[in-house]
Design an enzyme around this catalytic site. Structure first.
Site, PDB file in Angstrom:
ATOM      1  N   ASP A  30      77.002  23.804  37.507  1.00  0.00           N
ATOM      2  CA  ASP A  30      76.412  22.397  37.985  1.00  0.00           C
ATOM      3  C   ASP A  30      75.718  21.830  36.903  1.00  0.00           C
ATOM      4  O   ASP A  30      75.104  22.350  36.106  1.00  0.00           O
ATOM      5  CB  ASP A  30      75.439  22.858  39.030  1.00  0.00           C
ATOM      6  CG  ASP A  30      75.238  21.673  40.032  1.00  0.00           C
ATOM      7  OD1 ASP A  30      75.554  21.713  41.020  1.00  0.00           O
ATOM      8  OD2 ASP A  30      74.505  20.868  39.393  1.00  0.00           O
ATOM      9  N   ILE A  31      75.924  20.650  36.924  1.00  0.00           N
ATOM     10  CA  ILE A  31      75.139  19.720  35.626  1.00  0.00           C
ATOM     11  C   ILE A  31      73.643  19.651  35.953  1.00  0.00           C
ATOM     12  O   ILE A  31      73.011  19.483  35.126  1.00  0.00           O
ATOM     13  CB  ILE A  31      75.699  18.343  35.698  1.00  0.00           C
ATOM     14  CG1 ILE A  31      75.365  17.449  34.484  1.00  0.00           C
ATOM     15  CG2 ILE A  31      75.289  17.411  37.171  1.00  0.00           C
ATOM     16  CD1 ILE A  31      76.363  16.219  34.478  1.00  0.00           C
ATOM     17  N   ASN A  87      77.658  22.585  51.376  1.00  0.00           N
ATOM     18  CA  ASN A  87      77.062  21.378  52.234  1.00  0.00           C
ATOM     19  C   ASN A  87      78.199  20.535  52.702  1.00  0.00           C
ATOM     20  O   ASN A  87      79.272  20.115  52.052  1.00  0.00           O
ATOM     21  CB  ASN A  87      76.176  20.506  51.256  1.00  0.00           C
ATOM     22  CG  ASN A  87      75.003  21.464  50.760  1.00  0.00           C
ATOM     23  OD1 ASN A  87      74.257  21.795  51.406  1.00  0.00           O
ATOM     24  ND2 ASN A  87      74.709  21.220  49.349  1.00  0.00           N
ATOM     25  N   GLN A  94      75.533  16.501  51.604  1.00  0.00           N
ATOM     26  CA  GLN A  94      76.478  16.439  50.701  1.00  0.00           C
ATOM     27  C   GLN A  94      76.734  15.130  49.922  1.00  0.00           C
ATOM     28  O   GLN A  94      76.887  14.080  50.456  1.00  0.00           O
ATOM     29  CB  GLN A  94      77.910  16.798  51.615  1.00  0.00           C
ATOM     30  CG  GLN A  94      79.089  16.770  50.589  1.00  0.00           C
ATOM     31  CD  GLN A  94      80.551  17.024  51.511  1.00  0.00           C
ATOM     32  OE1 GLN A  94      80.493  16.945  52.661  1.00  0.00           O
ATOM     33  NE2 GLN A  94      81.563  17.108  50.652  1.00  0.00           N
ATOM     34  N   HIS A 100      83.276  22.057  47.916  1.00  0.00           N
ATOM     35  CA  HIS A 100      82.690  22.982  46.692  1.00  0.00           C
ATOM     36  C   HIS A 100      81.782  24.085  47.277  1.00  0.00           C
ATOM     37  O   HIS A 100      80.990  23.663  48.204  1.00  0.00           O
ATOM     38  CB  HIS A 100      81.954  22.058  45.563  1.00  0.00           C
ATOM     39  CG  HIS A 100      80.829  21.027  46.167  1.00  0.00           C
ATOM     40  ND1 HIS A 100      81.074  19.797  46.766  1.00  0.00           N
ATOM     41  CD2 HIS A 100      79.471  21.356  46.079  1.00  0.00           C
ATOM     42  CE1 HIS A 100      80.068  19.424  46.983  1.00  0.00           C
ATOM     43  NE2 HIS A 100      79.025  20.141  46.545  1.00  0.00           N
ATOM     44  N   HIS A 102      78.649  26.420  46.180  1.00  0.00           N
ATOM     45  CA  HIS A 102      77.798  26.559  45.448  1.00  0.00           C
ATOM     46  C   HIS A 102      77.382  27.947  45.239  1.00  0.00           C
ATOM     47  O   HIS A 102      77.124  28.701  46.175  1.00  0.00           O
ATOM     48  CB  HIS A 102      76.541  25.800  45.556  1.00  0.00           C
ATOM     49  CG  HIS A 102      76.247  24.621  45.894  1.00  0.00           C
ATOM     50  ND1 HIS A 102      75.625  23.712  44.971  1.00  0.00           N
ATOM     51  CD2 HIS A 102      76.657  23.672  46.609  1.00  0.00           C
ATOM     52  CE1 HIS A 102      75.844  22.481  45.339  1.00  0.00           C
ATOM     53  NE2 HIS A 102      76.503  22.309  46.104  1.00  0.00           N
TER      54      HIS A 102
END
Ligand code: 5GP
Ligand code: ZN
Length: 114
Positions: A30-31, A87, A94, A100, A102
């Site tokens: 994750d960024i 989410n 979301q 996706h 997490h």
């Protein structure tokens, strides 16, 4: 899917720090991580959310969880544990409309959630 950030990461059109990839799923860091380990696992085909999965995706969704298991072991968080979050929709915040999971771990997390 045009203009989907995660489809662009799968296609290599925008950079992503890939943690795992196979024919069906891709995982990348994750960024904006919320924990020492924060990885997103996504299907290679565009599915917007869990509201859009169908019976045809049953094997793919099982494959995603098996990928989670591999990634958690690779990242060294399997034994101590981790949290999986999906989410869906606005109440869950979301932000990216490509399904996706997490994987969040690397430190102790309080319970309960929410
Ligand atoms: P959501 O709220 O949709 O469940 O979470 C979306 C997640 O995607 C966020 O944690 C956000 O930091 C991450 N994210 C958004 N854009 C990018 C990107 O371009 N690259 C990466 N690696 N992560 C992203
Ligand atoms: Zn997409």
């Amino acid at each position: 899917m045009i203009n989907c950030t995660f489809c662009k990461i799968i296609a290599g059109e925008i950079p992503g720090k890939i943690a795992y990839k196979d024919d069906l799923v891709t995982a990348f860091h994750d960024i904006n991580p919320v924990a020492p380990t924060h990885i997103l696992v996504i299907p290679n085909k565009h599915i917007a959310s869990t509201n859009d999965i169908t019976q045809q995706d049953e094997a793919l969704l099982g494959h995603m969880l098996l990928a989670v298991k591999k990634i958690a072991a690779d990242q060294g968080i399997a034994e101590k544990g981790y949290r999986l979050i999906i989410n869906t929709g606005p109440d869950a915040n979301q932000v990216v409309q490509h399904l996706h999971v997490h994987i969040i771990g690397g430190h102790y997390m309080r319970h309960p959630m929410g």
